[in-house]
Write a protein that holds these residues in place. Structure first.
Motif, PDB file in Angstrom:
ATOM      1  N   ALA A   1       0.810  -1.288   0.092  1.00  0.00           N
ATOM      2  CA  ALA A   1      -0.077   0.191   0.079  1.00  0.00           C
ATOM      3  C   ALA A   1       0.902   1.115   0.037  1.00  0.00           C
ATOM      4  O   ALA A   1       1.843   1.211   0.649  1.00  0.00           O
ATOM      5  N   ILE A   2       0.451   2.364  -0.397  1.00  0.00           N
ATOM      6  CA  ILE A   2       0.998   3.583  -0.408  1.00  0.00           C
ATOM      7  C   ILE A   2       0.292   4.856  -0.201  1.00  0.00           C
ATOM      8  O   ILE A   2      -1.111   4.508   0.078  1.00  0.00           O
ATOM      9  N   THR A   3       0.844   5.623   0.346  1.00  0.00           N
ATOM     10  CA  THR A   3      -0.069   6.816   1.088  1.00  0.00           C
ATOM     11  C   THR A   3       0.007   8.247   0.232  1.00  0.00           C
ATOM     12  O   THR A   3      -0.545   9.065   0.375  1.00  0.00           O
ATOM     13  N   GLY A   4       0.794   8.222  -0.895  1.00  0.00           N
ATOM     14  CA  GLY A   4       0.817   9.333  -1.823  1.00  0.00           C
ATOM     15  C   GLY A   4       1.634   8.818  -3.110  1.00  0.00           C
ATOM     16  O   GLY A   4       2.343   7.771  -3.059  1.00  0.00           O
ATOM     17  N   TRP A   5       1.590   9.700  -4.151  1.00  0.00           N
ATOM     18  CA  TRP A   5       2.415   9.304  -5.292  1.00  0.00           C
ATOM     19  C   TRP A   5       2.705  10.650  -5.869  1.00  0.00           C
ATOM     20  O   TRP A   5       2.235  11.816  -5.665  1.00  0.00           O
ATOM     21  N   THR A   6       3.755  10.613  -6.532  1.00  0.00           N
ATOM     22  CA  THR A   6       4.262  11.703  -7.668  1.00  0.00           C
ATOM     23  C   THR A   6       4.773  10.968  -8.883  1.00  0.00           C
ATOM     24  O   THR A   6       5.431  10.252  -8.996  1.00  0.00           O
ATOM     25  N   VAL A   7       4.153  11.615  -9.983  1.00  0.00           N
ATOM     26  CA  VAL A   7       4.460  11.235 -11.367  1.00  0.00           C
ATOM     27  C   VAL A   7       5.273  12.340 -12.111  1.00  0.00           C
ATOM     28  O   VAL A   7       4.645  13.335 -11.895  1.00  0.00           O
ATOM     29  N   THR A   8       6.169  11.930 -12.875  1.00  0.00           N
ATOM     30  CA  THR A   8       6.861  13.067 -13.685  1.00  0.00           C
ATOM     31  C   THR A   8       7.266  12.215 -15.169  1.00  0.00           C
ATOM     32  O   THR A   8       7.412  11.337 -15.047  1.00  0.00           O
ATOM     33  N   TRP A   9       7.396  13.134 -15.710  1.00  0.00           N
ATOM     34  CA  TRP A   9       7.751  13.042 -17.342  1.00  0.00           C
ATOM     35  C   TRP A   9       8.315  14.366 -17.701  1.00  0.00           C
ATOM     36  O   TRP A   9       8.247  15.256 -17.303  1.00  0.00           O
ATOM     37  N   THR A  10       8.837  14.125 -18.946  1.00  0.00           N
ATOM     38  CA  THR A  10       9.316  15.239 -19.771  1.00  0.00           C
ATOM     39  C   THR A  10       8.576  15.213 -21.074  1.00  0.00           C
ATOM     40  O   THR A  10       8.528  14.327 -21.765  1.00  0.00           O
ATOM     41  N   TRP A  11       8.030  16.414 -21.519  1.00  0.00           N
ATOM     42  CA  TRP A  11       7.123  16.699 -22.633  1.00  0.00           C
ATOM     43  C   TRP A  11       8.086  16.609 -23.711  1.00  0.00           C
ATOM     44  O   TRP A  11       9.374  17.072 -23.974  1.00  0.00           O
ATOM     45  N   PRO A  12       7.924  15.809 -24.850  1.00  0.00           N
ATOM     46  CA  PRO A  12       8.794  15.585 -25.916  1.00  0.00           C
ATOM     47  C   PRO A  12       8.545  16.599 -26.860  1.00  0.00           C
ATOM     48  O   PRO A  12       9.598  16.795 -27.827  1.00  0.00           O
ATOM     49  N   ASN A  13       7.341  17.285 -27.085  1.00  0.00           N
ATOM     50  CA  ASN A  13       7.342  17.951 -28.346  1.00  0.00           C
ATOM     51  C   ASN A  13       6.694  19.578 -28.032  1.00  0.00           C
ATOM     52  O   ASN A  13       5.753  19.981 -28.640  1.00  0.00           O
ATOM     53  N   GLY A  14       6.960  19.895 -26.788  1.00  0.00           N
ATOM     54  CA  GLY A  14       6.651  21.046 -26.378  1.00  0.00           C
ATOM     55  C   GLY A  14       5.026  21.198 -25.788  1.00  0.00           C
ATOM     56  O   GLY A  14       4.584  22.340 -25.857  1.00  0.00           O
ATOM     57  N   GLN A  15       4.553  19.982 -25.559  1.00  0.00           N
ATOM     58  CA  GLN A  15       3.157  20.248 -25.081  1.00  0.00           C
ATOM     59  C   GLN A  15       3.089  21.130 -23.765  1.00  0.00           C
ATOM     60  O   GLN A  15       4.097  20.987 -22.871  1.00  0.00           O
ATOM     61  N   ARG A  16       1.940  21.537 -23.546  1.00  0.00           N
ATOM     62  CA  ARG A  16       1.711  22.384 -22.396  1.00  0.00           C
ATOM     63  C   ARG A  16       0.079  22.039 -21.715  1.00  0.00           C
ATOM     64  O   ARG A  16      -0.549  22.069 -22.592  1.00  0.00           O
ATOM     65  N   PHE A  17       0.089  22.041 -20.377  1.00  0.00           N
ATOM     66  CA  PHE A  17      -1.264  21.728 -19.855  1.00  0.00           C
ATOM     67  C   PHE A  17      -1.992  22.954 -20.109  1.00  0.00           C
ATOM     68  O   PHE A  17      -1.531  24.292 -19.978  1.00  0.00           O
ATOM     69  N   THR A  18      -3.441  22.744 -20.274  1.00  0.00           N
ATOM     70  CA  THR A  18      -4.320  23.768 -20.346  1.00  0.00           C
ATOM     71  C   THR A  18      -5.292  23.612 -19.198  1.00  0.00           C
ATOM     72  O   THR A  18      -5.855  24.686 -18.555  1.00  0.00           O
TER      73      THR A  18
END
Length: 457
Positions: free
Chosen positions: A386-403
């Motif tokens: 079991a876990i109590t928290g998580w952190t996900v990471t990645w690197t955008w390959p093509n300049g994508q950005r969250f809206t």
């Protein structure tokens, strides 16, 4: 602080105490349920309403084709206007059975509402919530067994701005109690008083006790956003207080303009997407009495989208970009189509990184694409412990950005994304999963990032 108007009465926004947080055991045996702030479908999956209102009781002859057209433009839900007999001729059980069948044939979740209650206390001839319950009980034969596909919205905009609105809390509790005593297992939706806009904060400040009055803890609150909600601060404050209190809310009606003021539809759409809140715009077609501008299509013709229709269906955070079909219809939502020209959505491969022992994995998948943007989902799975928290990471390959993002707290530094669990989805049993979603901008190339890493705590 500023004066607002509805039905000719001035309404001054005031500050009030936040609603109390309440624990919410999901006790309903079937159909839609509530889990914290989320609405879950009968398969236990989070469901975000992305849909519109259709005035069936006045335009019954348009319903069959309208539902098909609403679905074709990408909606996953339709809120259907019914009448209980006080102001308009009641829709009999046979008619409601047909409406439900048409919703299911078009793979739309059906929110059914009694419209006769609108503005009780100010509107002559309006029905009480008790009379609305009488109607639901009278057509129970059409509703039993449809819990997976139907949500009961007891009465539209009960109470105007008069003194009768003070009775909203007690009358709403009574209505819920009577429906449960009569054997209704459906998820229940309740509208706010003050013509649905709750400028007195009666629903907001009594929501916890109303929720507790439902023995199944399966009640959802609905706010209607028109002129009272003309600033981002008002929209975010109202919706945020429900989420802080761990109570479910949807925007059951809203428009891009109104006689009582100019609602901030851009913030409504963006905030709903960011916070994981459902919305249902008003309305498909057939408006009159000076609010014809609220028609999304002209004369029920999907080839004649109005500016409001273009905005809600095809705009940023709109239905086409954010809607997912309920999984009770048998799988992942198909790509929505549209009568207006747009790139065909497509689905890209997913990627994940194996977890260390006792850690977590993160799987990134593109679920929908359109010109200049896309929608993605990241699924987090706990490893052997079991876990109590998580952190996900990645690197955008093509300049994508969250809206927009939802069900996570995400940040971007250059091309690097760091997404952490929200307060309610960090704790996972061994092998359990949760997910968060986002919309993002993209160029001609939109490759899936690799690796996508997950660190557990």
């Amino acid at each position: 602080m500023r004066a607002k108007w509805w039905g000719g009465l001035a309404a001054v926004l005031t500050t009030a105490a936040a609603v109390l947080t309440l624990a919410q055991p999901a006790q309903a045996a079937a159909g839609f349920t509530v889990s914290g702030t989320r609405i879950l479908d009968a398969n236990g999956n989070t469901f975000l309403m992305r849909g519109v209102n259709h005035a069936h009781t006045w335009y019954a002859g348009q319903t069959s084709t309208s539902l098909a057209n609403i679905k074709a433009l990408g909606a996953n839900t339709v809120r259907v206007v019914l009448a209980s007999g006080q102001r308009w001729t009641a829709n009999p059980a046979s008619d409601v059975t047909t409406v439900i069948s048409q919703c299911k044939a078009n793979r739309l979740i059906c929110v059914l509402e009694v419209h006769d209650t609108t503005g009780y206390g100010e509107q002559s001839g309006a029905a009480t919530l008790a009379q609305a319950v009488d109607y639901w009980i009278s057509i129970k034969s059409a509703l039993t067994g449809q819990e997976n596909f139907v949500i009961l919205n007891i009465g539209n905009e009960p109470y105007g701005n008069g003194t009768a609105s003070a009775n909203w809390t007690a009358d709403t509790k009574s209505a819920i109690t009577r429906l449960r005593a009569a054997g209704f297992q459906h998820q229940i939706m309740v509208d706010a008083p003050n013509w649905g806009q709750d400028w007195q904060f009666i629903m907001r400040d009594n929501a916890a006790s109303v929720f507790a009055a439902d023995p199944q803890r399966n009640t959802v609150f609905s706010i209607h956003m028109y002129g009272v909600f003309d600033t981002a601060a008002e929209i975010n404050d109202y919706l945020g207080r429900f989420q802080t209190a761990n109570l479910p809310i949807v925007v059951g009606e809203f428009g891009h303009d109104h006689s009582d003021g100019n609602p901030d539809e851009d913030t409504i759409l963006a905030t709903a997407q960011q916070r994981g809140i459902g919305y249902l715009g008003w309305s498909w077609s057939g408006n009159g009495g000076g609010v014809e501008y609220l028609d999304m299509v002209t004369n029920f013709n999907p080839a004649q989208l109005t500016s409001w229709g273009q905005r809600i269906f095809n705009g940023a955070n709109g239905i086409k970009a954010t809607s997912k079909e309920a999984t009770v219809f048998g799988g992942v939502s198909p790509s929505p189509s549209s009568s207006s020209a747009s790139p065909s959505p497509s689905v890209s491969p997913s990627t994940s990184t194996p977890p260390p022992a006792g850690g977590c994995t993160a799987t990134y998948a593109i679920s929908n694409q359109w010109g200049g943007g896309f929608q993605g989902t990241v699924t987090v799975k706990a490893g052997s412990s079991a876990i109590t928290g998580w952190t996900v990471t990645w690197t955008w390959p093509n300049g994508q950005r969250f809206t927009n993002t939802w069900n996570t707290t995400a940040a971007t530094s250059g091309e690097t994304v760091t997404a952490r669990n929200a307060p309610y989805n960090g704790t996972l049993a061994a092998g359990a999963t949760t997910s968060f979603g986002f919309t993002a901008s993209s160029g001609a190339t939109n490759a899936v990032p690799s690796p996508v890493s997950c660190a557990a705590s």
